[in-house]
Design an enzyme around this catalytic site. Structure first.
Site, mmCIF file in Angstrom:
data_model
loop_
_atom_site.group_PDB
_atom_site.id
_atom_site.type_symbol
_atom_site.label_atom_id
_atom_site.label_comp_id
_atom_site.label_asym_id
_atom_site.label_seq_id
_atom_site.Cartn_x
_atom_site.Cartn_y
_atom_site.Cartn_z
ATOM 1 N N LEU A 142 -43.191 -57.089 56.246
ATOM 2 C CA LEU A 142 -42.258 -56.669 57.305
ATOM 3 C C LEU A 142 -42.069 -57.864 58.221
ATOM 4 O O LEU A 142 -42.966 -58.242 58.972
ATOM 5 C CB LEU A 142 -42.810 -55.471 58.089
ATOM 6 C CG LEU A 142 -42.736 -54.126 57.362
ATOM 7 C CD1 LEU A 142 -43.830 -53.998 56.337
ATOM 8 C CD2 LEU A 142 -42.799 -52.972 58.357
ATOM 9 N N PHE A 143 -40.896 -58.452 58.111
ATOM 10 C CA PHE A 143 -40.661 -59.750 58.722
ATOM 11 C C PHE A 143 -39.675 -59.632 59.874
ATOM 12 O O PHE A 143 -38.502 -59.335 59.679
ATOM 13 C CB PHE A 143 -40.099 -60.697 57.652
ATOM 14 C CG PHE A 143 -40.017 -62.121 58.101
ATOM 15 C CD1 PHE A 143 -41.076 -62.983 57.897
ATOM 16 C CD2 PHE A 143 -38.879 -62.606 58.740
ATOM 17 C CE1 PHE A 143 -41.017 -64.304 58.318
ATOM 18 C CE2 PHE A 143 -38.813 -63.926 59.162
ATOM 19 C CZ PHE A 143 -39.885 -64.770 58.953
ATOM 20 N N ARG A 182 -41.772 -47.174 64.412
ATOM 21 C CA ARG A 182 -42.636 -47.866 63.464
ATOM 22 C C ARG A 182 -42.945 -47.014 62.237
ATOM 23 O O ARG A 182 -43.058 -47.530 61.137
ATOM 24 C CB ARG A 182 -43.924 -48.332 64.142
ATOM 25 C CG ARG A 182 -43.643 -49.293 65.304
ATOM 26 C CD ARG A 182 -44.822 -50.116 65.676
ATOM 27 N NE ARG A 182 -45.308 -50.843 64.519
ATOM 28 C CZ ARG A 182 -44.752 -51.956 64.043
ATOM 29 N NH1 ARG A 182 -43.689 -52.457 64.601
ATOM 30 N NH2 ARG A 182 -45.267 -52.539 62.991
ATOM 31 N N GLY A 206 -47.487 -58.244 60.884
ATOM 32 C CA GLY A 206 -48.082 -59.204 61.816
ATOM 33 C C GLY A 206 -48.817 -58.517 62.952
ATOM 34 O O GLY A 206 -49.026 -59.119 63.999
ATOM 35 N N GLN A 260 -49.989 -51.509 69.913
ATOM 36 C CA GLN A 260 -50.862 -51.803 68.767
ATOM 37 C C GLN A 260 -52.313 -51.402 69.026
ATOM 38 O O GLN A 260 -53.225 -52.209 68.979
ATOM 39 C CB GLN A 260 -50.784 -53.291 68.408
ATOM 40 C CG GLN A 260 -49.425 -53.673 67.854
ATOM 41 C CD GLN A 260 -49.244 -55.172 67.682
ATOM 42 O OE1 GLN A 260 -50.140 -55.952 67.953
ATOM 43 N NE2 GLN A 260 -48.068 -55.572 67.236
ATOM 44 N N CYS A 317 -14.468 -72.506 77.936
ATOM 45 C CA CYS A 317 -13.611 -72.965 79.022
ATOM 46 C C CYS A 317 -14.316 -72.610 80.327
ATOM 47 O O CYS A 317 -15.491 -72.251 80.313
ATOM 48 C CB CYS A 317 -12.232 -72.305 78.942
ATOM 49 S SG CYS A 317 -12.313 -70.527 79.192
HETATM 50 P P1 ATP Z 1 -43.805 -60.413 65.716
HETATM 51 O O1 ATP Z 1 -44.314 -61.569 66.524
HETATM 52 O O2 ATP Z 1 -44.112 -60.547 64.230
HETATM 53 O O3 ATP Z 1 -42.382 -60.096 66.002
HETATM 54 P P2 ATP Z 1 -44.676 -58.522 67.674
HETATM 55 O O4 ATP Z 1 -45.761 -59.171 68.438
HETATM 56 O O5 ATP Z 1 -43.297 -58.514 68.215
HETATM 57 O O6 ATP Z 1 -44.674 -59.138 66.168
HETATM 58 P P3 ATP Z 1 -44.409 -55.665 67.111
HETATM 59 O O7 ATP Z 1 -43.028 -55.622 67.627
HETATM 60 O O8 ATP Z 1 -45.366 -54.565 67.476
HETATM 61 O O9 ATP Z 1 -45.193 -57.022 67.438
HETATM 62 O O10 ATP Z 1 -44.296 -55.737 65.535
HETATM 63 C C1 ATP Z 1 -45.432 -55.710 64.745
HETATM 64 C C2 ATP Z 1 -45.073 -56.003 63.309
HETATM 65 O O11 ATP Z 1 -44.106 -55.078 62.809
HETATM 66 C C3 ATP Z 1 -44.419 -57.354 63.112
HETATM 67 O O12 ATP Z 1 -45.370 -58.391 63.040
HETATM 68 C C4 ATP Z 1 -43.698 -57.155 61.819
HETATM 69 O O13 ATP Z 1 -44.577 -57.222 60.717
HETATM 70 C C5 ATP Z 1 -43.201 -55.715 61.956
HETATM 71 N N1 ATP Z 1 -41.844 -55.702 62.553
HETATM 72 C C6 ATP Z 1 -41.521 -55.569 63.861
HETATM 73 N N2 ATP Z 1 -40.188 -55.635 64.041
HETATM 74 C C7 ATP Z 1 -39.644 -55.813 62.823
HETATM 75 C C8 ATP Z 1 -38.308 -55.953 62.331
HETATM 76 N N3 ATP Z 1 -37.250 -55.952 63.150
HETATM 77 N N4 ATP Z 1 -38.138 -56.137 60.997
HETATM 78 C C9 ATP Z 1 -39.196 -56.176 60.160
HETATM 79 N N5 ATP Z 1 -40.460 -56.039 60.559
HETATM 80 C C10 ATP Z 1 -40.697 -55.855 61.868
#
Ligand code: ATP
Ligand code: MG
Length: 479
Positions: A179-180, A261, A283, A292, A443
């Site tokens: 999940l990126f 989530r 992450g 979290q 502009c």
């Molecule tokens: P990151 O630094 O990876 O954005 P974060 O500190 O913003 O993490 P959270 O927003 O709680 O923490 O997200 C935790 C995790 O959920 C992320 O690390 C990622 O793996 C997943 N995630 C969050 N938002 C997205 C998204 N828009 N698309 C895909 N995965 C997501």
């Protein structure tokens, strides 16, 4: 210049059973070859030795060997064949005498095979040869180390040991969906999953923001181009905006994040099942943000049938940022912004499952199926992040790195002040700008540039007007 490298495997590979080791080694070779092809490094020759590889190739190989998981370290070497110890000592002298001039040194010998001499003898005799050029022997803290590895009548001479990333070759430990988001954490988490041999495809949930997808894809490109080897990863882009809108409208405030989530997990899991991946990677770390918590993570993954790998669970934010720098994603990640009101909002730290389930019923389960089905899938190597700038908007409030910035005010105003790299409209021939190139007009107030941008759009240009004109630009460039 063609060089000869000795490549050492990670200790873990060496310790595996014969069969496993052979398959890991094959995978490692395949991954190295894949990265050399992708980086256009030609004329590579790989020979397998015992628990090591010998690779012949140009110097650019060094940058590749630092980035292929499964490599513990490597050294540029000189291979010599010798008869007697004196003969070897002479060859070592010739190779390293210039290097030890005016410096302290140590000779380190490793030996395998039948010889008339011990490793100590060899070190002594070779040391004596080099001594006269040097500032003396220092076994503890030498300025130069001369390594001599002897195997029967072969010797490998080197003076540098360059660390690889370690870990296991990508692909030996199955496949997962990462999940990126493009923030600091998820690229680092992905890197660690790769390091343990897991092949990844990526899922990105578009939660909103004009440059959101563009920015996230910039980070993903950096990550993949620097560290991926052995396969061509895919990215699934899921438009989560309809779902976000529903959650905003219907769900109780403190539960919004947890519910969002859970939907992310559901979507990622269904994509994982489709592509035969067996785990998710995120992450998340523990307690980094209020959402979290252990309680929330438990409630979130309750809907999952597959494990979630969270490589960052025990890292501090500072450690993660340092890793992001090392991996090379720091700079691009720092430009990623959070747009989504849900993500920014306050979250319950101890969500209760029963309550979450009840709230969740307010959202039609069909919606998640729909957004997953309508997702876009790309090969990461083939995407160009600028292609993800919105086509429907004429106005944007940021400047893509690849864009040409064009001033449409008067020449006098342009001369008085303009952002670095901005060009004056009359100084460029619009017709000579390729149609795929992004142009940003600005502009004083943003009105004239808007009208002009609309006209140029009709002529087929990929042009935008910068929102807020000069005051906004000044904020950006003069702070
Ligand atoms: P990151 O630094 O990876 O954005 P974060 O500190 O913003 O993490 P959270 O927003 O709680 O923490 O997200 C935790 C995790 O959920 C992320 O690390 C990622 O793996 C997943 N995630 C969050 N938002 C997205 C998204 N828009 N698309 C895909 N995965 C997501
Ligand atoms: Mg984030």
């Amino acid at each position: 210049m063609i060089k000869y490298y000795l490549v050492r495997f990670s200790g873990e590979i060496v310790l595996k059973s014969e069969r496993t080791r052979a398959s890991f080694e094959r995978r490692l070779v395949r991954n190295i070859v894949d990265m050399t092809r992708r980086k256009n490094v030609k004329n590579i020759k790989i020979t397998r030795g015992q628990a090591r590889l010998f690779i012949e190739g140009p110097e650019e190989l060094e940058d590749i060997l630092k980035r292929v998981f499964g490599i513990y370290s490597f050294s540029p070497i000189k291979h010599v064949i010798f008869e007697k110890l004196d003969d070897l000592a002479e060859k070592v002298e010739r190779e390293f005498k210039d290097l030890v001039i005016g410096r302290t040194f140590a000779v380190r010998v490793k030996r395998a095979g039948k010889h008339q001499f011990t490793s100590m003898d060899a070190a002594r005799i070779i040391g004596a040869r080099l001594y006269k050029y040097s500032k003396g022997v220092d076994l503890k803290n030498p300025e130069v180390e001369v390594f001599v590895e002897i195997r029967d009548q072969n010797a490998y001479l080197y003076n540098r040991i360059i660390p690889g990333p370690g870990g296991l070759p990508i692909g030996v430990n199955g496949k997962a969906i990462s999940l990126f988001s493009g923030g600091f954490d998820s690229p680092v988490a992905s890197w660690f999953a790769w390091k343990r041999g897991v092949a990844l495809d990526f899922v990105y949930f578009n939660l909103g923001g004009v440059d959101a997808v563009y920015r996230a894809m910039r980070v993903l490109k950096v990550l993949v181009e620097n560290w991926c080897s052995g396969y061509s990863p895919k990215v699934h882009i899921v438009d989560f905006r309809p779902l976000v809108a529903q959650i905003m409208k219907k769900v109780k405030s403190p539960l919004k994040q947890v519910i969002l989530r859970r939907f992310m997990y559901r979507a990622a899991q269904s994509i994982a099942e489709e592509v035969k991946a067996s785990a998710l990677v995120t992450g998340e770390s523990l307690g980094q943000v209020s959402s979290q918590t252990l309680w929330n993570l438990t409630v979130e993954e309750e809907i999952l049938k597959m494990p979630v790998l969270r490589p960052l669970i025990g890292f501090d934010k500072q450690e993660i940022m340092d890793l992001a720098r090392k991996i090379g994603t720091y700079e691009e990640s720092s430009k990623v912004r959070e747009y989504c009101a849900i993500v920014r909002g306050r979250a319950a730290t101890r969500a209760r499952l029963e309550e979450v389930k009840k709230e969740e019923e307010k959202i039609s389960p069909d919606l998640i199926i729909k957004v997953v089905n309508e997702r876009e899938i790309y090969e990461v190597y083939k995407i160009k992040p600028v292609d993800f700038l919105p086509r429907e908007n004429v106005v944007i409030n940021f400047i893509p790195d690849e864009a040409i910035l064009v001033d449409v005010r008067s020449r006098k105003e342009y001369n008085a002040w303009h952002p670095e790299n901005a060009v004056y409209i009359e100084d460029i021939a619009l017709d000579s700008i390729p149609k795929e190139k992004v142009i940003i007009l600005y502009c004083e107030s943003g009105e004239i540039s808007f009208e002009l941008a609309k006209d140029l759009r009709e002529k087929g240009f990929r042009v935008y007007s910068f929102e807020g004109g000069i005051p906004q630009l000044k904020k950006r460039f003069c702070s």
